[in-house]
Write an enzyme that holds these catalytic residues in place. Structure first.
Site, PDB file in Angstrom:
ATOM      1  N   ASP A   1      18.120   3.381  -2.509  1.00 50.27           N
ATOM      2  CA  ASP A   1      17.673   3.751  -1.159  1.00 50.27           C
ATOM      3  C   ASP A   1      18.871   3.645  -0.214  1.00 50.27           C
ATOM      4  OD1 ASP A   1      14.615   3.677   0.383  1.00 50.27           O
ATOM      5  OD2 ASP A   1      16.452   3.536   1.573  1.00 50.27           O
ATOM      6  N   ILE A   2      19.066   4.671   0.580  1.00 44.42           N
ATOM      7  CA  ILE A   2      20.238   4.752   1.459  1.00 44.42           C
ATOM      8  C   ILE A   2      20.118   3.785   2.646  1.00 44.42           C
ATOM      9  CG2 ILE A   2      19.465   6.592   3.030  1.00 44.42           C
ATOM     10  CD1 ILE A   2      22.805   6.561   1.178  1.00 44.42           C
TER      11      ILE A   2
ATOM     12  N   GLY B   1       5.634   6.727   1.389  1.00 45.29           N
ATOM     13  CA  GLY B   1       5.654   8.184   1.477  1.00 45.29           C
ATOM     14  C   GLY B   1       5.389   8.752   2.855  1.00 45.29           C
TER      15      GLY B   1
ATOM     16  N   HIS C   1       7.536   8.773  -4.467  1.00 50.47           N
ATOM     17  CA  HIS C   1       8.601   7.855  -4.876  1.00 50.47           C
ATOM     18  C   HIS C   1       8.084   6.422  -4.859  1.00 50.47           C
ATOM     19  CE1 HIS C   1       8.896   8.610  -0.536  1.00 50.47           C
ATOM     20  NE2 HIS C   1       9.293   7.334  -0.403  1.00 50.47           N
TER      21      HIS C   1
ATOM     22  N   HIS D   1       9.143   2.581  -4.423  1.00 42.87           N
ATOM     23  CA  HIS D   1      10.176   1.662  -3.932  1.00 42.87           C
ATOM     24  C   HIS D   1      10.191   0.444  -4.847  1.00 42.87           C
ATOM     25  CE1 HIS D   1      10.693   3.292   0.284  1.00 42.87           C
ATOM     26  NE2 HIS D   1       9.486   3.753   0.043  1.00 42.87           N
TER      27      HIS D   1
HETATM   28  P1  AMP Z   1       8.810   6.513   2.769  1.00 42.24           P
HETATM   29  O1  AMP Z   1       8.666   8.018   2.612  1.00 42.24           O
HETATM   30  O2  AMP Z   1       8.137   6.005   3.994  1.00 42.24           O
HETATM   31  O3  AMP Z   1       8.359   5.799   1.526  1.00 42.24           O
HETATM   32  O4  AMP Z   1      10.352   6.193   2.953  1.00 42.24           O
HETATM   33  C1  AMP Z   1      11.367   7.024   2.432  1.00 42.24           C
HETATM   34  C2  AMP Z   1      12.534   6.182   1.963  1.00 42.24           C
HETATM   35  O5  AMP Z   1      13.536   7.082   1.483  1.00 42.24           O
HETATM   36  C3  AMP Z   1      13.192   5.306   3.030  1.00 42.24           C
HETATM   37  O6  AMP Z   1      13.282   3.970   2.543  1.00 42.24           O
HETATM   38  C4  AMP Z   1      14.568   5.946   3.224  1.00 42.24           C
HETATM   39  O7  AMP Z   1      15.568   5.000   3.513  1.00 42.24           O
HETATM   40  C5  AMP Z   1      14.803   6.620   1.895  1.00 42.24           C
HETATM   41  N1  AMP Z   1      15.677   7.783   1.947  1.00 42.24           N
HETATM   42  C6  AMP Z   1      15.590   8.850   2.775  1.00 42.24           C
HETATM   43  N2  AMP Z   1      16.557   9.747   2.507  1.00 42.24           N
HETATM   44  C7  AMP Z   1      17.280   9.237   1.479  1.00 42.24           C
HETATM   45  C8  AMP Z   1      18.415   9.688   0.741  1.00 42.24           C
HETATM   46  N3  AMP Z   1      19.024  10.867   1.006  1.00 42.24           N
HETATM   47  N4  AMP Z   1      18.895   8.900  -0.257  1.00 42.24           N
HETATM   48  C9  AMP Z   1      18.298   7.714  -0.534  1.00 42.24           C
HETATM   49  N5  AMP Z   1      17.224   7.242   0.125  1.00 42.24           N
HETATM   50  C10 AMP Z   1      16.724   7.986   1.119  1.00 42.24           C
END
Ligand code: AMP
Length: 130
Positions: free
Chosen positions: A29-30, A86, A93, A95
């Site tokens: 996760d970035i 999400g 995805h 976590h």
């Molecule tokens: P959520 O959709 O609420 O589960 O959160 C999306 C997750 O994706 C967050 O923790 C972001 O930090 C992560 N995220 C978004 N874009 C990227 C990316 N390009 N690379 C890695 N993680 C990402």
């Protein structure tokens, strides 16, 4: 329009890749909640976890378990937590969040890492996945 995670799958956006198989991909996760925060995705773009068919659901969960076992060996933590949210990215995805305290589950808090830290961490987790 393709999700940002589909763009990671097709290579048009970079990621810190941890592990992959034919159907799933794990990357860091970035914006990590804690050191080692990893995302596991199904490569096929589906928005919502509970819309997955049973085969794909089980593939993603088994893949996440495998990555979590490697992650636990790679960082200092009490255990690895699993969460599916999400709300930000509409591409299912998982976590995987190394936990030392409950505050590590707070998505409004993040830690900062340098590019080299991400790269080394991804390699370390990969080397611990059996
Ligand atoms: P959520 O959709 O609420 O589960 O959160 C999306 C997750 O994706 C967050 O923790 C972001 O930090 C992560 N995220 C978004 N874009 C990227 C990316 N390009 N690379 C890695 N993680 C990402």
């Amino acid at each position: 329009m393709a999700s940002i995670f589909s763009k990671i799958v097709d290579g048009s956006i970079p990621c810190y890749k941890v592990y992959e198989d034919d159907d799933c991909l794990a990357f860091l996760d970035i914006n990590p909640n804690s050191f080692g925060h990893t995302l596991c995705i199904l490569k096929r773009e589906v928005d919502y976890l509970f819309d997955l068919n049973d085969v794909e659901y089980n593939k993603l969960m088994n893949f996440s378990k495998k990555v979590a076992n490697g992650l636990e060996k790679s960082v200092t933590c009490k255990r690895v937590a699993l969460s599916v949210v999400g709300l930000e990215v509409p591409h299912v995805h998982v976590h995987l969040i190394p936990l030392n305290s409950m505050s590590d589950m707070d998505f409004s808090k993040n830690i900062q890492l340098e590019k080299k830290d991400f790269e080394n961490l991804a390699l370390k987790i990969n080397s611990n996945i059996k």
